[in-house]
Design a protein around this motif. Structure first.
Motif, mmCIF file in Angstrom:
data_model
loop_
_atom_site.group_PDB
_atom_site.id
_atom_site.type_symbol
_atom_site.label_atom_id
_atom_site.label_comp_id
_atom_site.label_asym_id
_atom_site.label_seq_id
_atom_site.Cartn_x
_atom_site.Cartn_y
_atom_site.Cartn_z
ATOM 1 N N ALA A 8 -0.804 6.436 6.264
ATOM 2 C CA ALA A 8 -2.131 6.780 6.771
ATOM 3 C C ALA A 8 -3.213 5.876 6.166
ATOM 4 O O ALA A 8 -4.100 5.393 6.870
ATOM 5 N N VAL A 9 -3.128 5.649 4.884
ATOM 6 C CA VAL A 9 -4.119 4.795 4.211
ATOM 7 C C VAL A 9 -4.052 3.365 4.746
ATOM 8 O O VAL A 9 -5.083 2.742 5.017
ATOM 9 N N SER A 10 -2.842 2.850 4.930
ATOM 10 C CA SER A 10 -2.721 1.471 5.404
ATOM 11 C C SER A 10 -3.210 1.319 6.847
ATOM 12 O O SER A 10 -3.741 0.271 7.208
ATOM 13 N N LEU A 11 -3.041 2.339 7.665
ATOM 14 C CA LEU A 11 -3.551 2.267 9.031
ATOM 15 C C LEU A 11 -5.070 2.135 9.042
ATOM 16 O O LEU A 11 -5.636 1.383 9.827
ATOM 17 N N VAL A 12 -5.720 2.863 8.164
ATOM 18 C CA VAL A 12 -7.185 2.810 8.106
ATOM 19 C C VAL A 12 -7.654 1.542 7.390
ATOM 20 O O VAL A 12 -8.562 0.849 7.855
ATOM 21 N N VAL A 39 0.838 -1.202 0.000
ATOM 22 C CA VAL A 39 0.000 0.000 0.000
ATOM 23 C C VAL A 39 0.876 1.257 0.000
ATOM 24 O O VAL A 39 0.632 2.208 -0.745
ATOM 25 N N VAL A 40 1.902 1.265 0.828
ATOM 26 C CA VAL A 40 2.801 2.427 0.895
ATOM 27 C C VAL A 40 3.525 2.624 -0.431
ATOM 28 O O VAL A 40 3.618 3.751 -0.939
ATOM 29 N N ALA A 41 4.012 1.538 -1.013
ATOM 30 C CA ALA A 41 4.691 1.645 -2.306
ATOM 31 C C ALA A 41 3.725 2.113 -3.389
ATOM 32 O O ALA A 41 4.100 2.929 -4.261
ATOM 33 N N GLY A 42 2.504 1.638 -3.356
ATOM 34 C CA GLY A 42 1.512 2.072 -4.343
ATOM 35 C C GLY A 42 1.182 3.547 -4.222
ATOM 36 O O GLY A 42 1.072 4.254 -5.236
ATOM 37 N N CYS A 43 1.030 4.024 -3.002
ATOM 38 C CA CYS A 43 0.746 5.450 -2.806
ATOM 39 C C CYS A 43 1.929 6.317 -3.222
ATOM 40 O O CYS A 43 1.749 7.388 -3.814
ATOM 41 N N ALA A 44 3.134 5.866 -2.913
ATOM 42 C CA ALA A 44 4.318 6.621 -3.331
ATOM 43 C C ALA A 44 4.420 6.644 -4.854
ATOM 44 O O ALA A 44 4.720 7.693 -5.455
ATOM 45 N N VAL A 99 5.760 12.610 0.552
ATOM 46 C CA VAL A 99 4.303 12.780 0.643
ATOM 47 C C VAL A 99 3.599 11.460 0.330
ATOM 48 O O VAL A 99 2.638 11.079 1.005
ATOM 49 N N GLY A 100 4.069 10.744 -0.661
ATOM 50 C CA GLY A 100 3.464 9.463 -1.018
ATOM 51 C C GLY A 100 3.593 8.429 0.086
ATOM 52 O O GLY A 100 2.650 7.700 0.388
ATOM 53 N N VAL A 101 4.758 8.373 0.711
ATOM 54 C CA VAL A 101 4.964 7.414 1.801
ATOM 55 C C VAL A 101 4.095 7.772 2.998
ATOM 56 O O VAL A 101 3.468 6.898 3.607
ATOM 57 N N LEU A 102 4.035 9.050 3.356
ATOM 58 C CA LEU A 102 3.190 9.456 4.481
ATOM 59 C C LEU A 102 1.716 9.177 4.207
ATOM 60 O O LEU A 102 0.988 8.722 5.093
ATOM 61 N N ALA A 103 1.282 9.431 2.997
ATOM 62 C CA ALA A 103 -0.103 9.123 2.636
ATOM 63 C C ALA A 103 -0.347 7.617 2.680
ATOM 64 O O ALA A 103 -1.400 7.161 3.144
ATOM 65 N N GLY A 104 0.627 6.840 2.222
ATOM 66 C CA GLY A 104 0.486 5.386 2.239
ATOM 67 C C GLY A 104 0.402 4.833 3.646
ATOM 68 O O GLY A 104 -0.363 3.900 3.920
#
Length: 84
Positions: free
Chosen positions: A51-55, A17-22, A44-49
């Motif tokens: 957050a997304v993976s936590l949810v 998920v983190v790699a995909g967001c990045a 920014v992509g890693v931080l967003a990833g």
């Protein structure tokens, strides 16, 4: 054994998920033609990833916690030796 598989699955999915967001952040900056450094884009992509993976992976984390709780409840501690 079950806990280790769940933790491995959680780690693998979270990294994906983190790699995909990045990757999506880098692709978005490239497609929009913005002048942003790759470092900031990846950050920014890693931080967003994260957050997304936590949810998104809340249920899997809950399953892992439940399995750990079961193991803790089944664990038998050795009896204490009486002092002489």
């Amino acid at each position: 054994m079950r806990v280790s598989r769940l933790v491995f699955l959680y780690t693998a999915v979270r990294l994906a998920v983190v790699a995909g967001c990045a990757g999506a952040a880098v692709a978005g900056v490239h497609l929009l033609g913005l002048e942003v450094s790759l470092t900031w884009t990846l950050l920014v992509g890693v931080l967003a990833g994260i957050a997304v993976s936590l949810v998104a992976l809340h249920r899997l984390r809950t399953r892992i916690n439940d399995e750990i709780r079961i193991i803790d409840n089944q664990r038998k501690y050795p009896p204490k030796r009486p002092r002489p």
